[in-house]
Scaffold this motif. Structure first.
Motif, short mmCIF file in Angstrom:
data_model
loop_
_atom_site.label_atom_id
_atom_site.label_comp_id
_atom_site.label_asym_id
_atom_site.label_seq_id
_atom_site.Cartn_x
_atom_site.Cartn_y
_atom_site.Cartn_z
N ALA A 1 21.94 11.51 -1.07
CA ALA A 1 22.13 10.10 -1.44
C ALA A 1 22.65 9.30 -0.24
CB ALA A 1 23.10 10.01 -2.62
N VAL A 2 23.59 9.89 0.49
CA VAL A 2 24.14 9.21 1.67
C VAL A 2 23.05 9.08 2.74
CG1 VAL A 2 25.77 9.44 3.59
CG2 VAL A 2 26.51 9.92 1.24
N SER A 3 22.28 10.16 2.96
CA SER A 3 21.21 10.12 3.96
C SER A 3 20.16 9.09 3.61
CB SER A 3 20.51 11.48 4.06
OG SER A 3 21.44 12.48 4.34
N ARG A 4 19.83 9.06 2.33
CA ARG A 4 18.81 8.10 1.88
C ARG A 4 19.27 6.68 2.18
NH1 ARG A 4 16.99 6.28 -3.93
NH2 ARG A 4 19.17 5.71 -3.78
N ALA A 5 20.55 6.39 1.91
CA ALA A 5 21.09 5.06 2.19
C ALA A 5 21.06 4.77 3.69
CB ALA A 5 22.51 4.95 1.64
N LEU A 6 21.36 5.79 4.51
CA LEU A 6 21.40 5.59 5.96
C LEU A 6 20.01 5.37 6.55
CD1 LEU A 6 24.05 8.25 6.97
CD2 LEU A 6 24.30 5.77 7.16
N MET A 7 18.97 5.85 5.84
CA MET A 7 17.59 5.65 6.31
C MET A 7 17.22 4.17 6.38
SD MET A 7 16.10 8.47 7.20
CE MET A 7 14.37 7.99 7.25
N LEU A 8 18.00 3.36 5.72
CA LEU A 8 17.80 1.90 5.81
C LEU A 8 18.33 1.36 7.13
CD1 LEU A 8 17.01 -0.45 3.74
CD2 LEU A 8 19.46 -0.63 3.29
N ARG A 9 19.05 2.19 7.88
CA ARG A 9 19.80 1.75 9.07
C ARG A 9 20.68 0.56 8.73
NH1 ARG A 9 19.26 3.64 14.56
NH2 ARG A 9 17.76 5.32 14.56
N PRO A 10 21.54 0.75 7.73
CA PRO A 10 22.36 -0.37 7.26
C PRO A 10 23.47 -0.74 8.24
CG PRO A 10 23.09 1.64 6.20
CD PRO A 10 21.88 2.01 7.04
N LYS A 11 23.91 -1.99 8.15
CA LYS A 11 25.11 -2.40 8.88
C LYS A 11 26.34 -2.04 8.06
CE LYS A 11 23.12 -6.54 11.06
NZ LYS A 11 22.11 -7.05 10.06
N LEU A 12 26.14 -2.03 6.73
CA LEU A 12 27.26 -1.75 5.83
C LEU A 12 26.80 -0.76 4.76
CD1 LEU A 12 30.14 -2.46 4.70
CD2 LEU A 12 29.01 -4.26 3.37
N LEU A 13 27.61 0.28 4.59
CA LEU A 13 27.32 1.31 3.60
C LEU A 13 28.35 1.20 2.48
CD1 LEU A 13 25.59 3.91 3.12
CD2 LEU A 13 27.32 5.17 4.43
N LEU A 14 27.87 1.04 1.25
CA LEU A 14 28.76 0.99 0.08
C LEU A 14 28.70 2.35 -0.61
CD1 LEU A 14 27.49 -2.39 -1.52
CD2 LEU A 14 29.25 -2.09 0.24
N LEU A 15 29.84 3.00 -0.73
CA LEU A 15 29.88 4.35 -1.31
C LEU A 15 30.73 4.37 -2.56
CD1 LEU A 15 30.61 6.35 1.97
CD2 LEU A 15 28.45 6.34 0.72
N ASP A 16 30.15 4.78 -3.67
CA ASP A 16 30.87 4.82 -4.94
C ASP A 16 31.27 6.25 -5.30
OD1 ASP A 16 31.97 4.37 -7.41
OD2 ASP A 16 30.39 3.01 -8.10
N GLU A 17 32.53 6.58 -5.05
CA GLU A 17 33.09 7.90 -5.35
C GLU A 17 32.22 9.06 -4.90
OE1 GLU A 17 35.73 8.53 -8.36
OE2 GLU A 17 35.52 6.57 -9.30
N PRO A 18 31.98 9.15 -3.59
CA PRO A 18 31.15 10.25 -3.10
C PRO A 18 31.77 11.62 -3.36
CG PRO A 18 32.16 9.05 -1.27
CD PRO A 18 32.41 8.24 -2.51
N SER A 19 33.06 11.68 -3.62
CA SER A 19 33.71 12.98 -3.84
C SER A 19 33.55 13.49 -5.26
CB SER A 19 35.21 12.88 -3.52
OG SER A 19 35.89 12.18 -4.54
N GLY B 1 14.22 5.71 1.04
CA GLY B 1 15.34 4.97 1.63
C GLY B 1 14.90 4.03 2.73
N ALA B 2 13.75 4.33 3.34
CA ALA B 2 13.28 3.54 4.49
C ALA B 2 12.19 2.54 4.08
CB ALA B 2 12.75 4.48 5.57
N TYR B 3 12.06 2.30 2.78
CA TYR B 3 10.89 1.53 2.34
C TYR B 3 10.82 0.11 2.88
CZ TYR B 3 13.55 -1.12 -1.14
OH TYR B 3 14.44 -1.96 -1.74
N THR B 4 11.97 -0.46 3.26
CA THR B 4 11.92 -1.84 3.78
C THR B 4 11.63 -1.88 5.28
OG1 THR B 4 14.28 -1.85 4.21
CG2 THR B 4 13.58 -2.72 2.07
N ARG B 5 11.59 -0.70 5.93
CA ARG B 5 11.46 -0.71 7.39
C ARG B 5 10.01 -0.75 7.85
NH1 ARG B 5 15.27 3.97 9.55
NH2 ARG B 5 14.10 3.46 11.43
#
Ligand SMILES: Nc1ncnc2c1ncn2[C@@H]1O[C@H](COP(=O)(O)OP(=O)(O)OP(=O)(O)O)[C@@H](O)[C@H]1O
Ligand SMILES: [Mg+2]
Length: 238
Positions: free
Chosen positions: A147-165, A103-107
């Motif tokens: 999956a959510v943590s992995r996305a947050l590892m990017l330190r995003p400004k915007l998180l897109l979540l597709d039916e996390p429930s 998730g942090a590969y671009t950092r």
């Protein structure tokens, strides 16, 4: 009033000759949570794919004041948009911790990345106990947290979540949504949440849009949508 972090105007999207979105418009406020609700096939997943350049589109998508429509997905990710796709998209053969590293590969700030593992384990302690476990052997709820943590590892400004429930027990869903609310408050991460679970999504979000066969049919503050008769009857079941 600050400018929205994401502003979408007259967005069309298609797969080959099949048109799926017919000119939708919506915003995500800076630090806000917007939810897009709709039945199966309404175009929710396509909307998220359109925002991150994974499907052919027309219309305007502006992120942090700049046009991103037509840009490659890689470029959109680098600007700070993280996508948690439906079906979660964890690397099943990698461990929890290896997934976080991906998730942090671009950092470039590698020391900070190490510290961010602990930050994620702070939000999701059960991932810490399973840091060496292969992602494919995690429970559905644990995989969604990963999956959510992995996305947050990017330190995003915007998180897109597709039916996390999707597919999770009610108690786990509530836990996950509570943590999403916490992260939004603590880190100021803006969120675009696509959901079929309307009542939960409307509790978390500040603004909501109802999508029907590729068109926005109702929009407003989450509170006004919660109190809308037709939404209540069709989506909330009370
Ligand atoms: N790769 C594709 N090729 C062709 N049509 C597609 C493709 N992906 C989706 N569609 C079609 O686009 C429409 C919208 O699909 P989408 O996945 O965006 O809906 P959704 O609102 O996310 O539904 P769900 O709640 O079931 O996830 C559907 O009619 C679907 O069949
Ligand atoms: Mg979908």
């Amino acid at each position: 009033m600050t400018a929205p972090v994401l502003s979408v105007r007259n967005l069309h999207a298609q797969y080959g000759p099949t048109k799926v979105l017919h000119g939708i418009s919506f915003d995500v406020q800076q630090g806000g949570i917007t939810t897009i609700l709709g039945a199966n096939g309404a175009g929710k997943t396509t909307t998220l794919r359109a925002v991150c350049g994974m499907v052919k589109t027309q219309g305007e998508v502006s992120f942090a004041g700049e046009r991103i429509d037509g840009k490659p997905t890689e470029d959109i990710v680098r600007r700070g948009v993280a996508h948690v796709p439906d079906g979660r998209g964890t690397f099943l053969n990698l461990s929890t911790e290896e997934n976080l590293r991906m998730g942090a590969y671009t950092r470039k700030d590698k020391a900070q990345v190490e510290a961010d593992y602990e930050r994620m384990y702070g939000y999701f302690p059960r991932l810490k106990e399973r840091r060496k476990q292969q992602a494919g052997t995690l429970s559905g709820g644990e995989q969604q947290m990963l999956a959510v943590s992995r996305a947050l590892m990017l330190r995003p400004k915007l998180l897109l979540l597709d039916e996390p429930s999707f597919g999770l027990a009610p108690l786990i869903v509530r836990e996950l949504f509570d943590i999403l609310g916490e992260i939004n408050k603590a880190e100021g991460t803006s969120v675009l949440l696509v959901e079929q679970n309307a009542s939960l999504a409307l509790r978390l979000a500040d603004h909501a849009y109802l999508l029907e066969t590729g068109n926005v049919v109702i929009s407003g503050t989450a509170e006004s949508i919660r109190n809308d008769e037709s939404v209540r009857r069709s989506y909330l079941g009370y």
